[in-house]
Design an enzyme around this catalytic site. Structure first.
Site, PDB file in Angstrom:
ATOM      1  N   SER A  47       7.512   3.526   2.333  1.00 62.15           N
ATOM      2  CA  SER A  47       8.538   3.348   1.669  1.00 62.15           C
ATOM      3  C   SER A  47       9.624   4.473   1.459  1.00 62.15           C
ATOM      4  O   SER A  47       9.114   5.638   0.943  1.00 62.15           O
ATOM      5  CB  SER A  47       8.336   2.542   0.327  1.00 62.15           C
ATOM      6  OG  SER A  47       7.898   1.180   0.724  1.00 62.15           O
ATOM      7  N   ASN A  70      -4.580   2.245  -5.513  1.00 63.28           N
ATOM      8  CA  ASN A  70      -3.532   3.301  -5.401  1.00 63.28           C
ATOM      9  C   ASN A  70      -2.575   3.294  -6.320  1.00 63.28           C
ATOM     10  O   ASN A  70      -2.066   2.053  -6.580  1.00 63.28           O
ATOM     11  CB  ASN A  70      -3.160   3.635  -3.869  1.00 63.28           C
ATOM     12  CG  ASN A  70      -1.983   2.911  -3.571  1.00 63.28           C
ATOM     13  OD1 ASN A  70      -0.874   3.569  -3.740  1.00 63.28           O
ATOM     14  ND2 ASN A  70      -2.294   1.723  -3.005  1.00 63.28           N
ATOM     15  N   ASN A 128      10.617  -3.312  -0.172  1.00 62.50           N
ATOM     16  CA  ASN A 128       9.472  -3.329  -0.956  1.00 62.50           C
ATOM     17  C   ASN A 128       9.961  -3.894  -2.412  1.00 62.50           C
ATOM     18  O   ASN A 128      10.035  -2.977  -3.186  1.00 62.50           O
ATOM     19  CB  ASN A 128       9.010  -1.972  -0.850  1.00 62.50           C
ATOM     20  CG  ASN A 128       7.798  -1.915  -1.812  1.00 62.50           C
ATOM     21  OD1 ASN A 128       7.266  -2.866  -2.308  1.00 62.50           O
ATOM     22  ND2 ASN A 128       7.255  -0.499  -1.879  1.00 62.50           N
ATOM     23  N   CYS A 131       6.502  -3.341  -5.306  1.00 62.39           N
ATOM     24  CA  CYS A 131       5.692  -2.137  -5.917  1.00 62.39           C
ATOM     25  C   CYS A 131       5.163  -2.300  -7.329  1.00 62.39           C
ATOM     26  O   CYS A 131       6.087  -2.305  -8.020  1.00 62.39           O
ATOM     27  CB  CYS A 131       6.428  -0.792  -5.706  1.00 62.39           C
ATOM     28  SG  CYS A 131       5.312   0.749  -5.817  1.00 62.39           S
ATOM     29  N   LYS A 166       8.993  -8.068   1.238  1.00 63.59           N
ATOM     30  CA  LYS A 166       7.563  -7.578   0.958  1.00 63.59           C
ATOM     31  C   LYS A 166       7.152  -8.255  -0.209  1.00 63.59           C
ATOM     32  O   LYS A 166       7.412  -7.815  -1.397  1.00 63.59           O
ATOM     33  CB  LYS A 166       7.169  -6.301   1.120  1.00 63.59           C
ATOM     34  CG  LYS A 166       5.839  -6.288   1.072  1.00 63.59           C
ATOM     35  CD  LYS A 166       5.436  -4.716   1.373  1.00 63.59           C
ATOM     36  CE  LYS A 166       3.847  -4.541   1.495  1.00 63.59           C
ATOM     37  NZ  LYS A 166       3.424  -3.222   1.826  1.00 63.59           N
TER      38      LYS A 166
HETATM   39  C1  LIG Z   1      -2.195   4.909  -0.134  1.00 60.48           C
HETATM   40  C2  LIG Z   1      -1.251   3.619  -0.097  1.00 60.48           C
HETATM   41  C3  LIG Z   1       0.123   3.653  -0.151  1.00 60.48           C
HETATM   42  C4  LIG Z   1       0.944   2.745  -0.098  1.00 60.48           C
HETATM   43  N1  LIG Z   1       2.252   3.087   0.034  1.00 60.48           N
HETATM   44  C5  LIG Z   1       3.191   1.673   0.016  1.00 60.48           C
HETATM   45  C6  LIG Z   1       4.424   2.048   0.260  1.00 60.48           C
HETATM   46  O1  LIG Z   1       5.044   3.207   0.223  1.00 60.48           O
HETATM   47  N2  LIG Z   1       5.217   0.837   0.316  1.00 60.48           N
HETATM   48  C7  LIG Z   1       4.495  -0.445   0.517  1.00 60.48           C
HETATM   49  O2  LIG Z   1       5.402  -1.451   0.624  1.00 60.48           O
HETATM   50  N3  LIG Z   1       3.342  -0.540   0.551  1.00 60.48           N
HETATM   51  C8  LIG Z   1       2.382   0.537   0.206  1.00 60.48           C
HETATM   52  N4  LIG Z   1       1.235   0.230   0.372  1.00 60.48           N
HETATM   53  C9  LIG Z   1       0.694  -1.006   0.215  1.00 60.48           C
HETATM   54  C10 LIG Z   1       0.311  -1.352   1.741  1.00 60.48           C
HETATM   55  O3  LIG Z   1       1.462  -1.327   2.562  1.00 60.48           O
HETATM   56  C11 LIG Z   1      -0.456  -2.507   1.866  1.00 60.48           C
HETATM   57  O4  LIG Z   1       0.541  -3.463   1.558  1.00 60.48           O
HETATM   58  C12 LIG Z   1      -1.705  -2.744   1.181  1.00 60.48           C
HETATM   59  O5  LIG Z   1      -2.178  -1.777   1.297  1.00 60.48           O
HETATM   60  C13 LIG Z   1      -2.583  -4.113   1.540  1.00 60.48           C
HETATM   61  O6  LIG Z   1      -2.967  -3.695   2.828  1.00 60.48           O
HETATM   62  P1  LIG Z   1      -4.488  -3.165   3.262  1.00 60.48           P
HETATM   63  O7  LIG Z   1      -5.490  -4.053   2.499  1.00 60.48           O
HETATM   64  O8  LIG Z   1      -4.602  -3.522   4.738  1.00 60.48           O
HETATM   65  O9  LIG Z   1      -4.406  -1.677   2.819  1.00 60.48           O
HETATM   66  C14 LIG Z   1       0.325   1.507   0.111  1.00 60.48           C
HETATM   67  C15 LIG Z   1      -0.948   1.246   0.176  1.00 60.48           C
HETATM   68  C16 LIG Z   1      -1.809   2.344   0.034  1.00 60.48           C
HETATM   69  C17 LIG Z   1      -3.180   2.116   0.370  1.00 60.48           C
END
Ligand SMILES: Cc1cc2nc3c(=O)[nH]c(=O)nc-3n(C[C@H](O)[C@H](O)[C@H](O)COP(=O)(O)O)c2cc1C
Length: 304
Positions: A47, A70, A128, A131, A166
């Site tokens: 993002s 996180n 997003n 968040c 999202k």
């Molecule tokens: C280290 C980290 C950083 C993330 N940064 C963002 C972000 O910048 N923007 C966003 O929409 N989601 C962010 N997310 C969420 C992920 O896009 C995703 O929605 C979330 O990790 C769930 O999917 P997963 O279980 O496959 O990891 C982040 C997740 C992690 C683990």
């Protein structure tokens, strides 16, 4: 046999060659060493915000049973840096780029979206609105249906690109927010961002995350996300991107059967850098074994 399969899916007027893409924040240009980006359905960078922002207090990540928490806090170099550095690193690939936008006000969402509106290589926007690391005790825009509708309708006015909202899972009724996003003019729904969570070190009695709370992701969240995809598909005709806990091709297929048109992969890539393409290969094998020619047949194919 492989060539006879059609893995194409559509999000708004965006046709993806397959339904697998990275989750924002869990993917960067450095992964090109491990991954053939041209195999991805889309590229979704971390993002971006209007101005540079440093991110949250450390530690920003901790491991827990079945996943990770996180609280990166949308560390961002700002939209100008994104256009001059991040986009050029990705636009050499054929896969369409979906830019993820984060902001602390509706005006900022609109400003960043307007800045991106004329960038030909950006093929879609993912807002997003979810968040959980923003100030305000983890509250997010996407927790309020009225704000969600208003935010998306204002962004709709400044861009013709497909808009994906999202959603946050941290709500009483994700269906209400999905309906509001559709009414606001979204073209797709990402179900969903991370679950607000906490972990404490029992020896020091301190939170394991500097920001106290963070977003939980990884295999443990998948059944909750599958339920939410199913619920959202009951009330919205928009394409859904399932996100949360996908570790394998079968996980991705499960989300598609629940109603998702595409699937994002985050945490799995931290464990295995080739997770995205491994998942794609597994889906191809599943299609082969089950004699599925068109992957779109799977979407919402749940039998109750
Ligand atoms: C280290 C980290 C950083 C993330 N940064 C963002 C972000 O910048 N923007 C966003 O929409 N989601 C962010 N997310 C969420 C992920 O896009 C995703 O929605 C979330 O990790 C769930 O999917 P997963 O279980 O496959 O990891 C982040 C997740 C992690 C683990």
């Amino acid at each position: 046999m492989t060539s006879s399969k059609n893995m194409q899916v559509t999000i708004g007027d965006l046709t993806l060659k397959n339904p697998i893409m990275p989750a924002s924040g869990a993917f960067g240009p450095e992964m090109e060493q491990a991954l053939d980006f041209d195999r991805l359905g889309a590229i979704v960078p971390k993002s971006i915000t209007k101005f540079p922002q440093p991110g949250n207090a450390k530690p920003r990540v901790c491991e827990t049973n079945g996943g990770m928490i996180n609280s990166i806090g949308i560390q961002s170099k700002g939209v100008e840096h994104f256009l001059s550095h991040t986009i050029p690193a990705f636009e050499k690939y054929q896969s369409p780029i979906i830019a993820s936008v984060s902001a602390e006000s509706i005006e900022e969402f609109v400003d960043v979206s307007a800045t991106l509106a004329n960038q030909a290589s950006i093929r879609g926007l993912e807002l997003n609105i979810s968040c959980p690391n923003l100030k305000g005790d983890g509250k997010a825009f996407g927790m309020d249906a009225t704000i969600t509708r208003e935010l998306i309708s204002q962004v709709r006015e400044v861009t013709t690109k497909p808009i994906i909202a999202k959603l946050t899972p941290n709500v009483t009724s994700i269906q209400d927010i999905a309906i509001a996003a559709e009414q606001g003019g979204a073209d797709g729904l990402n179900v969903a961002n991370t679950m607000l969570a906490m972990a404490i070190d029992v020896d020091t009695r301190k939170p394991l995350i500097g920001n106290v709370m963070g977003g939980f992701s990884g295999p443990a969240v998948k059944p909750i996300i599958v339920r939410m995809i199913y619920q959202v598909a009951q009330v919205s005709s928009l394409p859904i991107i399932g996100c949360g806990g996908v570790m394998s091709g079968r996980d991705a297929i499960e989300m598609m059967i629940a109603g998702a048109s595409a699937v994002q992969v985050g945490t799995a890539s931290f464990i295995n850098p080739t997770a995205l393409t491994d998942i794609l290969t597994e889906i191809e094998e599943y299609m082969e074994q089950n004699e599925i020619i068109e992957i779109e047949e799977l979407i919402g194919s749940i039998i109750i």
